[in-house]
Design an enzyme around this catalytic site. Structure first.
Site, PDB file in Angstrom:
ATOM      1  N   HIS A   5       0.723  -1.287  -0.212  1.00  0.00           N
ATOM      2  CA  HIS A   5       0.307  -0.225   0.000  1.00  0.00           C
ATOM      3  C   HIS A   5       0.895   1.277   0.053  1.00  0.00           C
ATOM      4  CE1 HIS A   5       0.085   1.035   4.521  1.00  0.00           C
ATOM      5  NE2 HIS A   5      -0.221  -0.306   4.352  1.00  0.00           N
ATOM      6  N   ASP A  53       5.963   1.801   6.406  1.00  0.00           N
ATOM      7  CA  ASP A  53       4.146   1.353   5.898  1.00  0.00           C
ATOM      8  C   ASP A  53       3.649   2.228   5.479  1.00  0.00           C
ATOM      9  OD1 ASP A  53       1.716  -0.034   6.581  1.00  0.00           O
ATOM     10  OD2 ASP A  53       1.755   1.375   8.718  1.00  0.00           O
ATOM     11  N   GLU A  92      -4.989   1.551   2.185  1.00  0.00           N
ATOM     12  CA  GLU A  92      -5.144   0.740   2.903  1.00  0.00           C
ATOM     13  C   GLU A  92      -5.581   1.500   4.822  1.00  0.00           C
ATOM     14  OE1 GLU A  92      -2.830  -2.078   5.473  1.00  0.00           O
ATOM     15  OE2 GLU A  92      -2.875   0.256   6.284  1.00  0.00           O
ATOM     16  N   ASP A 137       3.668  -5.820   3.793  1.00  0.00           N
ATOM     17  CA  ASP A 137       3.466  -4.565   4.335  1.00  0.00           C
ATOM     18  C   ASP A 137       4.808  -5.185   6.008  1.00  0.00           C
ATOM     19  OD1 ASP A 137       2.769  -2.662   6.014  1.00  0.00           O
ATOM     20  OD2 ASP A 137       0.088  -3.966   5.754  1.00  0.00           O
ATOM     21  N   HIS A 189       3.892   3.690  12.634  1.00  0.00           N
ATOM     22  CA  HIS A 189       2.936   4.587  12.960  1.00  0.00           C
ATOM     23  C   HIS A 189       3.438   6.683  13.900  1.00  0.00           C
ATOM     24  CE1 HIS A 189      -1.011   2.940  11.392  1.00  0.00           C
ATOM     25  NE2 HIS A 189      -0.070   2.668  10.963  1.00  0.00           N
TER      26      HIS A 189
END
Ligand SMILES: [Zn+2]
Length: 331
Positions: A38, A153, A185, A208, A293
């Protein structure tokens, strides 16, 4: 992805959400294999601008407020201008304990553009709904196998899919191989669904990052720099047992170490791909990553290189006999 694959791509198509699918055709009537990474990243939209010119944020994807204060962001205006802002933080001096011990919530954070008022923000071209993304630079750590950047990511997944396509340049292969950069995603595997309907794959491998658990205080189950990581299960998908077994066997033959991942929370593109049509044989290969993240996540070169090696050999050797063997194994 499009530029990088120009020398090998037979066809480039898009779904209507924005996912890209780059096909390198096989020698004839072989199966079609989809490699999906993604290309979106977590970020924000401009939610509101107050009279003093401070900007509040609407999160897109999963954020923990704790990782944000005092970090820069890029606001992209409708015209395409990119403005740097800083997420505000408070000095600890004289801060009451209840404030100091609380994790910051996104709704309490604000972006500082260094302006005096709302009018100045508008003069810069910023409006409600503009895209806000983390701003950080690529870094090589002390051990040069460890690479830091935002949005590994999952741009690393897109990079792997693309590199596998490039590796097939001078090789014979029966399968049509499609490297796909899926969108959305992070807000619920949305591009994977539409891209699966665009590509119509017989077999799919999603790529991923996964959460490395090899830092202090964690259980050391999933290590960085180990090699290939295959996902047995996540919250959206159970890895296809036949394909997992086939890839594990191939890895053994190539002397590539494999570790297996079970992800309690979080899904991957396989979650939507495997539910399209009458079911698609799908697994997820993961790149263990620390600190995802946030503005800086880490990946390890060996994990990327081994995964590319395995998938190159997998797609190069895939034919209908293999697909049938894999499918029957699952019954
Ligand atoms: Zn993510």
């Amino acid at each position: 992805m499009k530029r990088w694959t120009e020398s090998v791509a037979d066809e480039v198509t898009y779904d209507n959400l924005g996912s890209i699918a780059i096909t390198k055709k096989g020698s004839g009537s072989g199966p079609k294999v989809m490699l999906a990474g993604h290309v979106d990243e977590i970020g924000f939209l401009v939610k509101s601008i107050d009279d003093n010119g401070f900007i509040r944020l609407h999160p897109i994807g999963g954020w923990w407020g704790h990782v944000l204060p005092s970090h820069p962001v890029t606001i992209t205006t409708k015209k395409g201008d990119k403005l740097t802002g800083l997420i505000g933080s408070k000095a600890p001096h004289g801060m009451p304990a209840d404030v100091r011990n609380k994790v910051m919530e996104i709704k309490d954070l604000f972006v500082d553009l260094g302006v005096r008022n709302k009018g100045e923000v508008e003069l810069l071209g910023v409006s409600i709904g503009d895209m806000v993304t983390p701003k950080s630079d690529f870094m090589v750590l002390g051990n040069p196998n460890f690479l830091a950047a935002k949005a590994w990511d999952d741009r690393i997944g897109a990079i792997i899919a693309t590199q596998v396509l490039l590796n097939l340049k001078d090789r014979q292969h029966e399968a049509d191989v499609v490297a796909v950069g899926t969108v959305q995603e992070e807000v619920g595997l949305r591009g994977a669904k539409t891209a699966a309907y665009l590509v119509k794959p017989d077999v799919a491998v999603s790529l991923d990052v996964t959460i490395a658990t090899d830092t202090p205080g964690d259980d050391n189950r999933i290590k960085m720099g180990f090699g290939v990581t295959m996902e047995l299960a996540d919250s959206s998908h159970l890895g296809h047992r036949g394909l997992l077994g086939h890839l594990e066997e191939m890895a053994k033959g190539l002397n590539l170490p494999v570790q297996f991942e079970l992800l309690a929370a979080g899904g991957t593109d396989s979650g939507e791909i495997h539910k399209s049509f009458d079911g698609v044989i799908a697994v997820t290969c993961s790149i263990p990553s620390r600190y995802i993240h946030s503005h800086y996540a880490l990946i390890h070169r060996k994990d990327v290189a081994d995964t590319i090696t395995l998938l190159t050999e997998f797609v190069a050797s895939l034919n209908w006999d293999t697909v049938e063997k894999i499918r029957v194994f699952n019954r």
